[in-house]
Design a protein around this motif. Sequence first.
Motif, mmCIF file in Angstrom:
data_model
loop_
_atom_site.group_PDB
_atom_site.id
_atom_site.type_symbol
_atom_site.label_atom_id
_atom_site.label_comp_id
_atom_site.label_asym_id
_atom_site.label_seq_id
_atom_site.Cartn_x
_atom_site.Cartn_y
_atom_site.Cartn_z
ATOM 1 N N LYS C 166 7.418 11.791 -10.517
ATOM 2 C CA LYS C 166 6.171 11.045 -10.348
ATOM 3 C C LYS C 166 6.079 10.400 -8.979
ATOM 4 O O LYS C 166 5.206 9.564 -8.742
ATOM 5 C CB LYS C 166 6.080 9.972 -11.437
ATOM 6 C CG LYS C 166 5.941 10.539 -12.830
ATOM 7 C CD LYS C 166 4.623 11.290 -12.986
ATOM 8 C CE LYS C 166 4.540 12.016 -14.314
ATOM 9 N NZ LYS C 166 3.412 12.963 -14.346
ATOM 10 N N ARG C 167 7.005 10.751 -8.079
ATOM 11 C CA ARG C 167 7.015 10.056 -6.796
ATOM 12 C C ARG C 167 5.718 10.242 -6.028
ATOM 13 O O ARG C 167 5.113 9.277 -5.566
ATOM 14 C CB ARG C 167 8.181 10.569 -5.961
ATOM 15 C CG ARG C 167 9.530 10.205 -6.544
ATOM 16 C CD ARG C 167 10.623 10.863 -5.748
ATOM 17 N NE ARG C 167 11.935 10.369 -6.137
ATOM 18 C CZ ARG C 167 13.049 10.636 -5.463
ATOM 19 N NH1 ARG C 167 13.001 11.385 -4.389
ATOM 20 N NH2 ARG C 167 14.198 10.152 -5.868
ATOM 21 N N ALA C 168 5.280 11.498 -5.910
ATOM 22 C CA ALA C 168 4.058 11.747 -5.143
ATOM 23 C C ALA C 168 2.843 11.155 -5.855
ATOM 24 O O ALA C 168 1.901 10.703 -5.209
ATOM 25 C CB ALA C 168 3.879 13.238 -4.915
ATOM 26 N N ASP C 169 2.870 11.141 -7.192
ATOM 27 C CA ASP C 169 1.736 10.567 -7.920
ATOM 28 C C ASP C 169 1.607 9.084 -7.625
ATOM 29 O O ASP C 169 0.507 8.547 -7.550
ATOM 30 C CB ASP C 169 1.922 10.763 -9.423
ATOM 31 C CG ASP C 169 1.988 12.223 -9.798
ATOM 32 O OD1 ASP C 169 0.942 12.861 -9.807
ATOM 33 O OD2 ASP C 169 3.104 12.717 -10.040
ATOM 34 N N ILE C 170 2.756 8.436 -7.496
ATOM 35 C CA ILE C 170 2.709 6.998 -7.226
ATOM 36 C C ILE C 170 2.080 6.748 -5.864
ATOM 37 O O ILE C 170 1.230 5.867 -5.701
ATOM 38 C CB ILE C 170 4.122 6.407 -7.344
ATOM 39 C CG1 ILE C 170 4.417 6.303 -8.834
ATOM 40 C CG2 ILE C 170 4.218 5.053 -6.650
ATOM 41 C CD1 ILE C 170 5.757 5.853 -9.184
ATOM 42 N N TRP C 171 2.435 7.577 -4.900
ATOM 43 C CA TRP C 171 1.779 7.459 -3.589
ATOM 44 C C TRP C 171 0.272 7.655 -3.739
ATOM 45 O O TRP C 171 -0.522 6.858 -3.251
ATOM 46 C CB TRP C 171 2.352 8.501 -2.616
ATOM 47 C CG TRP C 171 1.642 8.506 -1.320
ATOM 48 C CD1 TRP C 171 1.906 7.709 -0.251
ATOM 49 C CD2 TRP C 171 0.515 9.305 -0.950
ATOM 50 N NE1 TRP C 171 1.016 7.971 0.758
ATOM 51 C CE2 TRP C 171 0.156 8.941 0.358
ATOM 52 C CE3 TRP C 171 -0.226 10.283 -1.603
ATOM 53 C CZ2 TRP C 171 -0.916 9.524 1.040
ATOM 54 C CZ3 TRP C 171 -1.292 10.863 -0.935
ATOM 55 C CH2 TRP C 171 -1.629 10.490 0.370
ATOM 56 N N ALA C 172 -0.107 8.730 -4.449
ATOM 57 C CA ALA C 172 -1.529 9.064 -4.535
ATOM 58 C C ALA C 172 -2.303 7.970 -5.260
ATOM 59 O O ALA C 172 -3.437 7.644 -4.892
ATOM 60 C CB ALA C 172 -1.706 10.405 -5.243
ATOM 61 N N GLN C 173 -1.695 7.372 -6.279
ATOM 62 C CA GLN C 173 -2.427 6.358 -7.026
ATOM 63 C C GLN C 173 -2.460 5.029 -6.259
ATOM 64 O O GLN C 173 -3.448 4.296 -6.349
ATOM 65 C CB GLN C 173 -1.804 6.187 -8.414
ATOM 66 C CG GLN C 173 -2.753 5.653 -9.444
ATOM 67 C CD GLN C 173 -3.933 6.582 -9.675
ATOM 68 O OE1 GLN C 173 -4.694 6.877 -8.776
ATOM 69 N NE2 GLN C 173 -4.102 7.047 -10.893
ATOM 70 N N MET C 174 -1.406 4.774 -5.482
ATOM 71 C CA MET C 174 -1.435 3.587 -4.630
ATOM 72 C C MET C 174 -2.634 3.657 -3.674
ATOM 73 O O MET C 174 -3.289 2.659 -3.394
ATOM 74 C CB MET C 174 -0.120 3.512 -3.845
ATOM 75 C CG MET C 174 0.030 2.334 -2.921
ATOM 76 S SD MET C 174 -0.695 2.598 -1.301
ATOM 77 C CE MET C 174 0.282 3.934 -0.666
ATOM 78 N N ILE C 175 -2.937 4.872 -3.209
ATOM 79 C CA ILE C 175 -4.115 5.072 -2.362
ATOM 80 C C ILE C 175 -5.361 4.593 -3.097
ATOM 81 O O ILE C 175 -6.191 3.871 -2.551
ATOM 82 C CB ILE C 175 -4.299 6.565 -2.031
ATOM 83 C CG1 ILE C 175 -3.098 7.112 -1.304
ATOM 84 C CG2 ILE C 175 -5.572 6.809 -1.244
ATOM 85 C CD1 ILE C 175 -2.985 6.644 0.067
#
Lengths: 176, 305, 632
Positions: C166-175
């Motif tokens: 989920k690492r990239a998802d966390i970046w994307a959702q932080m956006i």
Amino acid sequence: MRRMLLLALAVPLLQGCKRETRDLRPDPPVAAALDGVAILPIGIGGRPPEVYFALGKPYRTNAYQLSEGKRLYAWFGCPQCHGQGEGTARGPALLDGWWNYGPGLETIYLSVRDGRPGGMPAFRSRLTNDQLWQLAGYVQQLGAYSGGAAAPSRDDAPPTRPAENRAPARFAPLEP
Amino acid sequence: MKEAAQSALAPGGAEAATLLALFWPVVALLGAIWLAVLLVAALGLWRRPGQPRRPGWPVGVATAGTVLVIIGLTFASYLATRPLSAAAEAPLVVQIQGRQWWWQVAYPAEGDAPGFTTANELRLPLGRQVRLELAAGDVIHSFWVPNLAGKQDLIPGRDNALLLTPREAGIYRAQCAEFCGLQHARMALLVMVQPAEEFARWRAAQAAPAAEPALAAEGRRVFEARQCSACHTVRGSTAKGSTGPDLTHLASRGSIGAGLLPMTRGALAAWVADPQTLKPGNNMPLVPLSSDELQALTDFMALLQ
Amino acid sequence: MSAQPRDTGLDGAALDAALASVWSARPGLLGWFTTVDHKAIGRRYIATAFLFLALGGVLALLMRWQLAQPEGRLLGPDRFNQIFTMHGATMMFLFAVPVMEAVGVYLVPLMVGTRNIAFPRLNAFSYWVYLFGGALLWIAFLLDMGPDVGWFAYVPLSGPQYAPGKRADIWAQMITFTEIAALAVAVEIVVTVFKQRAPGMSLDRMPLFVWAMLVTSFVVILAMPAVVLASTALILDRLVGTQFFNPAAGGDVLLWQHLFWFFGHPEVYIIFIPAVGMVSTILSTFCRRPIFGYTAMVLALVSIGLLAFGLWVHHMFTTGLPRLGESFFTASSMAIAVPSGLQIFCWLATLWGARPRMAVPMLYVLAFLFTFVLGGMTGVMVASVPLDTQLHDSYFVVAHFHYVLIGGAVFPLLGAIHYWFPKLSGRMMSERLGRWAWGLVFGGFNLVFFPMHILGLWGMPRRVYTYQPELPWAGLNLFSSLSAALLALGFLLFFWNAWRSARKGEMAGPDPWGAPTLEWATASPPPPWNFSRIPVVESVSPLWDAPGELKVATGLRLDRRELVLTSVMAAEPEARDSSPQDSIWPFLAAIVTSVMLIWSIFSPWAVVWGSIPVVAALILWFWPRGTPEDES
């Protein structure tokens, strides 16, 4: 109140640590011990080695291990017989939740390691022990009845089937 | 002869020379402007107050000057771009595929010379234009030999190409310039520019299958029987894996592990014994080998000239 | 109607008492969660953003430590990739953009002479969403779930196949979190500037900082949707198997880069344009004269805002786009040097013979000139296609954008904090500590980042976690890493100075600098209602041109929070409007929104079930409570 708060913090902490860690280099003794699966005499079912539990069963719960399994599935020719899991004339489907030798992870491990009659080759000399577990974990995930906490997703290839993290397989027909 | 250089300031090829010829004048011009701005600021700070009106014309002149500089630089860079994409007749074609985290280098058949595949090393004949056909095997990579030319990305789903014309013999280092995951830092490639005859000899040798050294028969057996052959090809043996680099002429290369270590017997043994410590996360697993096996394997690989 | 109390004829103390009873926040913790005062939220926003600056700085130090010598052993590749991604994401999304908007939230209502920002509850909501988004990213990082795909998250590396977990998802959702927050603030600032300016403050009498924030807000509104779209498409690719970025299924890898940089380049100007406003403000005050060429400065700001959208492709010069098209983007990228240059010339003309007072804010302006102009020059170089093919993705670019972002935005910001600190806290920052910090930050910065230009030319690529001893990079890297200690010490001194001055600093009074703009016409820090009587403005420097008492508008009601609405162009008074009361609903709405957004990383059903509490919270937030309509 404070205890609840700590618990609420600790649960995602432990979960997060486990599912996202990237263990890039298994210790050689650990990797060697991973081979010690106790098999029932019929060749189906058995008990994974102690070290598998000591590691925290990463091959079904850790996202990195699952995706490594997925990579190995593609790299080691599995699609030639099993397709993207839907099966072909040469090999059975893996998506349908129907396991010829039972659904246990250690059984799948044995099937990949030693091969099975009817054309499944042995991968003992192709893959290392930890890679065999990674592949077995991925294959089990493919046909799982319920979505796991960690799952690989679709790959960058022409889609032939829904992604692994689609709705669980229980919605698929169950006939062999 | 340049040794393992990796610098945009020491061109060994026509394209890099073109770029450097644009670079220094631009640096000089912009540096002068920067100093001028600082000088005016300093003068302005030292100047005694007194003038009640500040005339607007110096601002206007400076802005007009900026416009002229910008137009000039735009044209200069457009003109410098044109020779970079001017294809000569019949360039040498090499196909490069970026993989996590190594380079597959394929020389297609040309005339009588048969084609072959190698890895992490690009040999080029001196003075002949080369067309590198760049493709990505997994994620985006970027091919950059600063001494020879600017970079060009390798992008899944796209066919990119880069023209190079080496003008000076030598060994140049290239490195992946687009972040591509765990081992982005260790994805290098040696570019060896050599005289045409030497290149032709090398090419013929590379196209041949691996030598059959009787001495290392045991090592060869280990290579074929163990995990090695699942990913690597050694032409002339039963090892036909295609997911790892082609090792047919491994020992003739300058480095192993995609520019990680110099090609020595010790480095080979170290790499095979524990690739995950030297390059954590790369796709070569740590294969448990007995010391006899490792010894035999190293003997075999060191003979893959 | 006559029953409504008005402020006409009341004397100072009685007026303030009446205003305090309607404008003050509730005391205690509940008041802290319910306040909609733009100053409270702005202060919080600024403090949080600086906290993220400190965290991002620690990550930078770890990276410099790792790179100080070849084959560094401090960090492994996995951790290093998380750290450089977190550094970029924290600095860009959690520090630079929010802090600029936060300064705007605090200052714009004061500078235009109104009592609160427009949509103050949205403002509170924005802060909470931003805070939760930042917490999401950092808690994930501490759980070894930090994104490791770069702050730009190029597909396919960030796509489903190559970024497990989920690492990239966390970046994307932080956006998504930070963009919701940024868009909300942008809308508030646009409306505040257009409708709530003090009577008489026509557009050509607006302070340059307000102009800068106005332009920035429009850039935010136009640029941010692109990245929200892109990151949502990425989450969909990863979560439900859509094929936006999969070339094998007709998607396109480069589509990501176009969308990301269509946002990503304006992002740089979102950070830079407010800094331009800060520089103009500080320079004008310390030179004791208006900025030379007000109209030219405004036009330059607007044209930078427009041009910002025409040059995203210069981040993609090496992707193999058609050469002629790339040359067009060379021209447009270089063209932005013209308005930037014009501004610099105007500042120089302002400076010329002015004998400015060399206080710390002014020193930061000089540091800005030195550093930003150099960064601008290297910017012209990377705008050129042929040069960029050598410079792109090398340490030269690392040096370039740190010169532009730290030199062009952080130096003015630090100057602005020194300058407006009295308005924020009522106390002055220590001049002596400030000078030391300035010297260390300015010197340390140049020592750290200048060698990186050379490293880039020597072929050192970006985002490498280590390098080999055979390469000639060790010396400069070690030098840069050692200098980083100076830079860090400078920032530490700055933080210490701010911390100590907020408690023990010398009391400032309303206008310690003798500045011309309206925020200095009220107490330091201002009361919750900002101005006891709404000022009336007759020039661009009201406090200089009308010494003594400003003209004021009277006749506002005292039984509700009331402010004056004025016309867009000439700021003619049009109506009296009520400003919303404190409310807990923005906080609760932010919580349920965060739950929905975080849950939707794990299951698409979150959008269905999670939106129910969001809708409920919004209904309760907007439930009509019998507030009367505006009065003309």
